[in-house]
Design a protein around this motif. Structure first.
Motif, PDB file in Angstrom:
ATOM      1  N   VAL A  24       0.828  -1.205   0.000  1.00 32.29           N
ATOM      2  CA  VAL A  24       0.000   0.000   0.000  1.00 32.29           C
ATOM      3  C   VAL A  24       0.863   1.256   0.000  1.00 32.29           C
ATOM      4  O   VAL A  24       0.592   2.219  -0.718  1.00 32.29           O
ATOM      5  CB  VAL A  24      -0.948  -0.001   1.223  1.00 32.29           C
ATOM      6  N   GLN A  25       1.903   1.257   0.833  1.00 33.42           N
ATOM      7  CA  GLN A  25       2.815   2.408   0.952  1.00 33.42           C
ATOM      8  C   GLN A  25       4.233   1.865   0.959  1.00 33.42           C
ATOM      9  O   GLN A  25       4.695   1.359   1.978  1.00 33.42           O
ATOM     10  CB  GLN A  25       2.516   3.200   2.226  1.00 33.42           C
ATOM     11  N   LEU A  26       4.881   1.965  -0.181  1.00 36.98           N
ATOM     12  CA  LEU A  26       6.182   1.342  -0.367  1.00 36.98           C
ATOM     13  C   LEU A  26       7.238   1.810   0.633  1.00 36.98           C
ATOM     14  O   LEU A  26       8.033   1.016   1.120  1.00 36.98           O
ATOM     15  CB  LEU A  26       6.671   1.576  -1.798  1.00 36.98           C
ATOM     16  N   GLU A  27       7.239   3.088   0.952  1.00 39.92           N
ATOM     17  CA  GLU A  27       8.278   3.622   1.832  1.00 39.92           C
ATOM     18  C   GLU A  27       7.655   4.354   3.009  1.00 39.92           C
ATOM     19  O   GLU A  27       6.547   4.857   2.924  1.00 39.92           O
ATOM     20  CB  GLU A  27       9.170   4.589   1.053  1.00 39.92           C
ATOM     21  N   GLY A  28       8.431   4.432   4.112  1.00 44.60           N
ATOM     22  CA  GLY A  28       7.998   5.139   5.301  1.00 44.60           C
ATOM     23  C   GLY A  28       8.112   6.624   5.115  1.00 44.60           C
ATOM     24  O   GLY A  28       8.351   7.083   4.003  1.00 44.60           O
ATOM     25  N   PRO A  29       7.932   7.367   6.131  1.00 41.10           N
ATOM     26  CA  PRO A  29       7.930   6.898   7.516  1.00 41.10           C
ATOM     27  C   PRO A  29       6.591   6.255   7.897  1.00 41.10           C
ATOM     28  O   PRO A  29       5.546   6.584   7.347  1.00 41.10           O
ATOM     29  CB  PRO A  29       8.166   8.175   8.318  1.00 41.10           C
ATOM     30  N   TYR A  30       6.671   5.310   8.834  1.00 41.92           N
ATOM     31  CA  TYR A  30       5.496   4.602   9.319  1.00 41.92           C
ATOM     32  C   TYR A  30       5.326   4.866  10.818  1.00 41.92           C
ATOM     33  O   TYR A  30       6.299   4.971  11.553  1.00 41.92           O
ATOM     34  CB  TYR A  30       5.640   3.084   9.137  1.00 41.92           C
ATOM     35  N   ILE A  31       4.076   4.912  11.237  1.00 42.64           N
ATOM     36  CA  ILE A  31       3.715   4.907  12.652  1.00 42.64           C
ATOM     37  C   ILE A  31       2.954   3.607  12.854  1.00 42.64           C
ATOM     38  O   ILE A  31       1.952   3.358  12.176  1.00 42.64           O
ATOM     39  CB  ILE A  31       2.837   6.113  13.024  1.00 42.64           C
ATOM     40  N   LEU A  32       3.426   2.765  13.748  1.00 43.51           N
ATOM     41  CA  LEU A  32       2.820   1.453  13.975  1.00 43.51           C
ATOM     42  C   LEU A  32       2.167   1.417  15.350  1.00 43.51           C
ATOM     43  O   LEU A  32       2.749   1.882  16.330  1.00 43.51           O
ATOM     44  CB  LEU A  32       3.881   0.352  13.893  1.00 43.51           C
ATOM     45  N   ALA A  33       0.985   0.848  15.419  1.00 40.61           N
ATOM     46  CA  ALA A  33       0.297   0.692  16.703  1.00 40.61           C
ATOM     47  C   ALA A  33      -0.352  -0.679  16.740  1.00 40.61           C
ATOM     48  O   ALA A  33      -0.861  -1.171  15.727  1.00 40.61           O
ATOM     49  CB  ALA A  33      -0.762   1.785  16.886  1.00 40.61           C
TER      50      ALA A  33
END
Length: 181
Positions: A24-33
């Protein structure tokens, strides 16, 4: 899903979820919960991307996850795990804190039937849900429990927030949470 293979480790789960996120989103930044067990999965999900690029994962949020001590081995009976499954399944949909215990005199199959009946009554599962559905859900619950008990999280320098409830657990959930850590 019926016919699918259960993933047996948190590391495998994390890899599968990272793969799905990257579709869905190849690159970050990511926030994970992640909530409860899911907190451990997102913690593990943060390991590989941060090793390659520390800015890929900017926050990890664990909601209500237990603080499992390293090398904490736990062995629980099938009876205790089935009771925990029942409470986790039914309690969250109740408006009051008590759920009756599983009748001790029942066989495992009879307990699964009882769980189906109570879950339908409480609106957790739709009418007509079969014992085989509950057996698959319980199999997933067992696999996740075993994955958690075998998981040895690595230290991280990621920004991790552990959010815990301020109120106590219901009495029936306390033994398994204490056993786990």
């Amino acid at each position: 899903e019926e016919g699918s293979t259960l993933v047996s480790t948190i590391e495998e789960m994390a890899a599968n979820y990272l793969e799905a996120i990257r579709r869905v989103q190849l690159e970050g930044p990511y926030i994970l919960a992640g909530w409860s067990f899911g907190g451990f999965v997102v913690y593990e999900m943060a390991q590989e991307p941060r090793a390659n690029d520390p800015n890929t994962i900017v926050h990890v949020v664990m909601l209500g996850s237990i603080a499992k001590p390293p090398d904490h081995d736990v062995h629980v009976t099938e009876e205790a795990l089935l009771e925990f499954f029942y409470w986790e399944l039914v309690w969250f949909e109740r408006t009051h804190a008590e759920v009756e215990a599983l009748p001790a005199e029942l066989t495992v199959d009879e307990k699964l039937d009882h769980i189906v009946e109570r879950a339908i009554f409480n609106g957790v599962l739709p009418s007509g849900t079969s014992r085989s559905t509950i057996r698959r859900l319980y199999g997933l619950f067992q696999a996740n429990w075993n994955a958690l008990m075998n998981y040895r999280p690595k230290a991280t320098n990621a920004d991790v927030a552990l959010l815990r409830a301020s109120g106590p657990l219901p009495p029936a959930l306390m033994p398994m949470h204490l056993a786990a850590g």
